[in-house]
Scaffold this active site. Sequence first.
Site, short mmCIF file in Angstrom:
data_model
loop_
_atom_site.label_atom_id
_atom_site.label_comp_id
_atom_site.label_asym_id
_atom_site.label_seq_id
_atom_site.Cartn_x
_atom_site.Cartn_y
_atom_site.Cartn_z
N GLY A 31 1.22 59.52 -7.44
CA GLY A 31 1.67 60.66 -8.23
C GLY A 31 1.82 61.89 -7.39
O GLY A 31 1.38 62.99 -7.74
N ALA A 32 2.52 61.75 -6.24
CA ALA A 32 2.49 62.80 -5.22
C ALA A 32 3.69 63.74 -5.26
O ALA A 32 3.78 64.62 -4.42
CB ALA A 32 2.41 62.15 -3.83
N ASN A 33 4.57 63.60 -6.23
CA ASN A 33 5.78 64.43 -6.22
C ASN A 33 5.53 65.85 -6.72
O ASN A 33 6.35 66.74 -6.49
CB ASN A 33 6.88 63.78 -7.06
CG ASN A 33 6.48 63.60 -8.51
OD1 ASN A 33 5.70 62.69 -8.81
ND2 ASN A 33 6.99 64.44 -9.41
N SER A 64 -11.87 63.47 -14.70
CA SER A 64 -11.64 64.72 -15.42
C SER A 64 -12.91 65.11 -16.16
O SER A 64 -13.76 64.25 -16.46
CB SER A 64 -10.48 64.54 -16.41
OG SER A 64 -10.43 65.59 -17.35
N TYR A 118 -7.40 59.60 -23.83
CA TYR A 118 -7.48 60.25 -22.52
C TYR A 118 -8.93 60.26 -22.02
O TYR A 118 -9.20 59.92 -20.86
CB TYR A 118 -6.94 61.68 -22.60
CG TYR A 118 -6.91 62.38 -21.26
CD1 TYR A 118 -6.12 61.90 -20.23
CD2 TYR A 118 -7.67 63.53 -21.03
CE1 TYR A 118 -6.09 62.53 -18.99
CE2 TYR A 118 -7.64 64.17 -19.80
CZ TYR A 118 -6.85 63.67 -18.78
OH TYR A 118 -6.82 64.30 -17.56
N GLY A 177 -1.20 65.90 -6.62
CA GLY A 177 -0.81 64.92 -5.63
C GLY A 177 0.03 65.52 -4.51
O GLY A 177 -0.13 65.17 -3.34
N GLY A 215 2.25 68.81 -8.50
CA GLY A 215 0.87 69.07 -8.90
C GLY A 215 -0.17 68.75 -7.85
O GLY A 215 0.01 69.01 -6.66
#
Length: 314
Positions: free
Chosen positions: A24-26, A153, A179, A30, A28
């Site tokens: 999820g590095a694209n 979280s 969640y 990441g 935020g």
Amino acid sequence: MNARATWTEREIGDLGGKVAIVTGANSGLGFETSRALLKAGAHVVMTMRTTEKADAAHKALSDELGPVSLETMLLDLADLESIRRFGEMFHGKHSQLDLLVNNAGIMMTDAQLTIDGFESQLGTNHLGHFALTGHLMDIIAATPGARVVTLSSLAHRWGFMEFGNLMFQNGSYTPRAAYGRSKLANLLFTYELQRRFEAAGVDAMSVAAHPGTAGTGLADHLFNRWYLQPLKSLVFLGIQTPKQGSRPSLRAATDPTAVGGDFFGPSGRKEYRGAPVRVASNAASHSEIDATKLWTESERLTGVKYENLRTSTK
């Protein structure tokens, strides 16, 4: 470990020769985690779901940092076949993996299923990363001192495990409950993975982190209705930037004094913000009974077996 609340990215050592994966590095957390690891000299494999996102992230960091050892690869954690293909591709290119940052996730979405029929939040946040880590376990086990960092979280505190209704199949689904369960599962996985590393004699470390509150865009969909837009501005007023929110992950990934089973989060009031320190997770996250049940169920659901870690303390 030193509990001082002054740690910054400047304390990341030289990561030259290290190989890292950040999911999820694209954008935020990441993206910021990848940027810091690249600046420290690591070869970073940034994963994202689309070519467009991969190209944009690669260009942004290359333009900013200049020549860095950056690679982008496609990965959809809501699709077991995509995870399998990623594992095969990574094996074809690399023989070491010093750092796996299980960062990607979704937050409080409406009820929906992954392509494999899993409740989407548990399927993406936990089962996807469980499968990914399993597909890479032979390389992790063969890399001395490797680390697996899994993002949880504060929401783990309201999660609860219900193994007869793990996917909320009885109609009890709420975005919040799902969640919280997925984030509790992240910690149960972290601690169980560390126990199995130790039992199997693997020279690797499993640690966790949480960002506190950070304006990453993860919750933007919760404010889609026009009348909630003013509330969004109030909620996001004064919370951490993605760069600040990435610091617990980075400390978990690089602090030489960290030990297996550590959990890092912000030092401030209620762990909402602040410099990263070791923090405590709730009692439910330390249930070895639930951890064993979740591990067994995760292997059954994903079909991924941790062959290098067949020895367990249970």
